[in-house]
Scaffold this motif. Sequence first.
Motif, PDB file in Angstrom:
ATOM      1  N   SER A 145      33.510 -73.080   1.907  1.00 13.49           N
ATOM      2  CA  SER A 145      33.853 -74.503   2.037  1.00 13.49           C
ATOM      3  C   SER A 145      33.269 -75.077   3.325  1.00 13.49           C
ATOM      4  N   ASN A 158      37.313 -73.845  -1.930  1.00  8.84           N
ATOM      5  CA  ASN A 158      36.049 -73.976  -2.639  1.00  8.84           C
ATOM      6  C   ASN A 158      36.259 -73.579  -4.106  1.00  8.84           C
ATOM      7  N   ALA A 159      35.671 -74.365  -5.014  1.00  5.52           N
ATOM      8  CA  ALA A 159      35.930 -74.153  -6.440  1.00  5.52           C
ATOM      9  C   ALA A 159      35.401 -72.824  -6.964  1.00  5.52           C
ATOM     10  N   LEU A 160      34.420 -72.242  -6.311  1.00  2.00           N
ATOM     11  CA  LEU A 160      33.883 -70.957  -6.764  1.00  2.00           C
ATOM     12  C   LEU A 160      34.608 -69.768  -6.143  1.00  2.00           C
ATOM     13  N   HIS A 207      28.167 -71.291 -14.786  1.00  2.00           N
ATOM     14  CA  HIS A 207      28.658 -72.254 -13.807  1.00  2.00           C
ATOM     15  C   HIS A 207      27.595 -73.262 -13.361  1.00  2.00           C
ATOM     16  N   HIS A 216      36.462 -66.903  -7.887  1.00  2.00           N
ATOM     17  CA  HIS A 216      35.717 -65.923  -8.674  1.00  2.00           C
ATOM     18  C   HIS A 216      35.195 -64.764  -7.820  1.00  2.00           C
ATOM     19  N   SER A 233      30.191 -76.295 -15.245  1.00  2.00           N
ATOM     20  CA  SER A 233      29.448 -76.619 -14.040  1.00  2.00           C
ATOM     21  C   SER A 233      30.358 -77.103 -12.925  1.00  2.00           C
ATOM     22  N   VAL A 234      29.973 -76.768 -11.709  1.00  2.00           N
ATOM     23  CA  VAL A 234      30.665 -77.266 -10.531  1.00  2.00           C
ATOM     24  C   VAL A 234      29.764 -78.263  -9.841  1.00  2.00           C
ATOM     25  N   SER A 235      30.361 -79.134  -9.037  1.00  2.00           N
ATOM     26  CA  SER A 235      29.606 -80.122  -8.280  1.00  2.00           C
ATOM     27  C   SER A 235      29.587 -79.732  -6.808  1.00  2.00           C
ATOM     28  N   TYR A 263      30.049 -70.212  -2.208  1.00  3.61           N
ATOM     29  CA  TYR A 263      31.499 -70.027  -2.297  1.00  3.61           C
ATOM     30  C   TYR A 263      32.215 -70.348  -0.988  1.00  3.61           C
ATOM     31  N   ASP A 265      32.914 -80.154  -5.336  1.00  2.21           N
ATOM     32  CA  ASP A 265      33.825 -79.046  -5.645  1.00  2.21           C
ATOM     33  C   ASP A 265      33.671 -77.898  -4.651  1.00  2.21           C
ATOM     34  N   LEU A 266      32.443 -77.684  -4.196  1.00  2.00           N
ATOM     35  CA  LEU A 266      32.176 -76.572  -3.288  1.00  2.00           C
ATOM     36  C   LEU A 266      32.493 -76.913  -1.843  1.00  2.00           C
TER      37      LEU A 266
END
Length: 405
Positions: A381, A15-17, A297, A20, A4-6, A379, A9-10
């Motif tokens: 930021s 950006n954490a996603l 995710h 991908h 999981s992302v928070s 995805y 994180d995004l």
Amino acid sequence: MIASVSLADLRRTPNALARHYTRFRVAERPLLTGHSHQAWPDVAVEGQLEAFTDAATEVDGKWARAFAKAEEVRAGYRRLLDDDAPLALGASTHDLLVRLLSALDLRRRPRLVTTDGEFHSLRRQLARLAEEGVEVVRVPAEPVGTLAERLAAAVDGRTSAVLVSRVLFATARIVPDLGTLARTCADRDVELVVDAYHALGVLPTPVPRLGLDTAWVLAGGYKYLQLGEGNCVLRMPPHAERLRPVVTGWFAEFGSLSGAPGERVGYAPGGDRFAGATYDPTSHYRAARVFGFFTEHGLTPEFLRAVSQHQVGLLAAAFDALDLPEQEVRRDRSVPLTEVAGFLALRCRDAERLRAGLAERGVSVDCRGEYLRFGPAPYLSDAQLEAAMAALGEVVRDRSERARS
């Protein structure tokens, strides 16, 4: 295993996603067309390749595997709708809508009630039916707060169906009180069709809790769900078995007890009652893999709503800080953002010119009529969203300067 992302994180850069989504290059370009076409995660390619491999390996035997993928797609939609009702799949919402309309008794009840804020698939089809003598009543979408009540008041004994969006496609306004409308329709034996395309992925749409058990729900994955084309769905109410669509394909015979020459046309049970014919199953392979990515995710309806509300709020605050001339572009600040779904709609004197100016600066948005639409996605930021809105300020000020010179 869920990674999981928070929200934090995004929000950050990168950006954490974003990692991908390398094929869509979301980290390099601000794609704010999320309300019309979000990027696909890289794993979507795996689904498409799997479809080719199954076809090459199994040839005509691929259909057993394709139907299994279709069931995975149905399962993904059931999670979003928090409902276990039968689901029909189609290449587009228009495809499903036409089959549903063909099942209505328009000879006996030739009246359809809708709004003037519906998407083009419905708008155009109803306009054409009106040319052939069907009575189409268009209730003004504004004010949104009383729309469900006014639709209910327009229902009479000649009405076959009421067709309305959960979220209006031009403005992102959420239509309240659809459960009350559903009760009115059920009491009058009128079909209620709710278009949830602009809800799924940005606004939880739990059918039972919304009081929509007796409603038909249309939706698709081309926008916020990142499923790509060919992945639309029709949620069927308990009484759906009474309806016999005139527009029907041979896939709707699978599992039926009828179909012999001379017999009344039969229909398969469940969602296959509204099935069509041979289709390209690649879209379902892709969608099944993307639904799996969302699960992996932790991209649940509730989390996606939190992300959407943050991003739309950030865009709204950044727009307000620009302090642009209202005769050029403005937003409706009387509407709380809690009553808005997945994008920020700005009313413009010339929305198309502003869209083109943003495109020249590498910012992708779109427009519908007088509305410029900024559609964020998980995805992107915070910095990308702020930069996109700053670009709007540049476009408006450049135009003003040219007009003065």
